[in-house]
Design a protein around this motif. Structure first.
Motif, PDB file in Angstrom:
ATOM      1  N   ARG A  43       0.855  -1.190   0.000  1.00 26.01           N
ATOM      2  CA  ARG A  43       0.000   0.000   0.000  1.00 26.01           C
ATOM      3  C   ARG A  43       0.889   1.237   0.000  1.00 26.01           C
ATOM      4  O   ARG A  43       2.074   1.162   0.302  1.00 26.01           O
ATOM      5  N   GLY A  66       3.604   1.913   2.472  1.00 28.91           N
ATOM      6  CA  GLY A  66       3.618   0.780   3.378  1.00 28.91           C
ATOM      7  C   GLY A  66       4.941   0.023   3.318  1.00 28.91           C
ATOM      8  O   GLY A  66       5.688   0.093   2.347  1.00 28.91           O
ATOM      9  N   ASP A  95       0.940  -4.410   5.209  1.00 30.04           N
ATOM     10  CA  ASP A  95       0.811  -3.496   4.067  1.00 30.04           C
ATOM     11  C   ASP A  95       0.911  -4.203   2.718  1.00 30.04           C
ATOM     12  O   ASP A  95       0.793  -3.565   1.671  1.00 30.04           O
TER      13      ASP A  95
END
Length: 297
Positions: free
Chosen positions: A183, A186, A191
């Motif tokens: 992400r 992240g 993530d």
């Protein structure tokens, strides 16, 4: 002519060639009389060890009866030993090449030629065989530089032993874009995006199914140039560590996985867009995680 005269003439004609042959043998080395060689005689010949002749003791080559000499069989020459009788020497070397005398001959001399290569060139050596009182060989001698060495077996060519090292298997590198793995901003396992997890699962299966044992798995994180250098270094290392942890959970041996972060130091592309959004898109190839897999030997 009566029958008796015819018989005597016929016998005389038949005996002339025989006498001629015997005379040739006498001139070459004396008529040899066959006799039994005992072990005691052979031991005596081997123990006598007479002093070797000097070069001037060899006859002049121009005085040879067979001046052409001969190309000897090397194996026959190597078979010569003390304790051999004249018949045995003659069997190996033939008649001597010089007229040695009529009786009590204690020395036979030869002229031998040896090829020096594939062409007609050769070197010439003289070879002497001496006999003791039992008419057994008690010494063999050479005249000529390097002649005695010609009987030594040719050494095997000294070639360096080539140790063929197996070529190392080329390392294969898989590059995964960080935007498809994590992400935005992240770096942890939480993530990881679903598509990123599928890619890492496939990579872990491929590593475990390798026909060769895996030597090392190097995971290297990279970032773009946006942000500070220290931030990008930490981010690249954290993402590489997360990928390593995921691969280990998927069954890749932990001891074979190494991680490193290179931050923004190894970009793949250079971008100068004025728009930040366009710049971020252009710099996407620099945000990546590279997994290099090398196999052991």
């Amino acid at each position: 002519m009566n029958k008796l005269s015819q018989t005597r003439t016929s016998v005389a004609m038949r005996t002339v060639p025989l006498a001629t042959l015997c005379l040739a043998a006498l001139l070459a080395g004396g008529c040899a009389t066959s006799y039994t060689i005992t072990p005691e005689m052979q031991a005596r010949a081997a123990s006598e060890n007479p002093p070797p002749p000097k070069d001037e003791d060899f006859p002049a080559p121009g005085s040879a009866t067979w001046r052409q000499g001969a190309f000897p069989n090397l194996e026959a020459l190597r078979a010569m030993r003390t304790g051999m009788g004249k018949d045995q020497v003659r069997e190996l070397l033939g008649f001597p090449h010089f007229s040695e005398g009529l009786a009590g001959v204690r020395e036979w001399n030869y002229i031998f030629h040896f090829r020096t290569g594939a062409g007609p060139e050769y070197i010439t050596c003289q070879y002497m065989v001496r006999f003791n009182a039992d008419v057994l060989v008690n010494g063999t001698y050479w005249k000529g530089p390097g002649c005695a060495d010609l009987l030594k077996p040719a050494p095997a060519a000294a070639r360096p032993v080539a140790v063929i090292q197996p070529a190392p298997a080329p390392a294969r590198t898989t590059t995964l874009g960080a935007d498809g793995l994590f992400r935005f901003d992240g770096r942890s396992l939480a993530d990881l995006l679903p598509d990123g997890r599928r890619k890492l699962d496939a990579l872990a299966s491929d590593i475990k199914a390798s026909p060769s044992p895996v030597g090392a798995v190097r995971v290297t994180g990279h970032t773009d140039r946006l942000g500070s250098e220290s931030y990008n270094q930490a981010l690249s290392l954290a993402r590489a560590t997360t990928v390593r942890d995921y691969l280990v959970q998927a069954g890749v041996p932990a001891q074979s996985v190494q991680v490193q972060g290179r931050g923004e130091s190894e970009p793949k592309v250079q971008c100068a867009q004025a728009s930040r959004a366009a710049l971020i898109d252009c710099l996407a190839p620099n945000r990546r995680v590279e997994i290099e897999v090398s196999t052991g030997r």
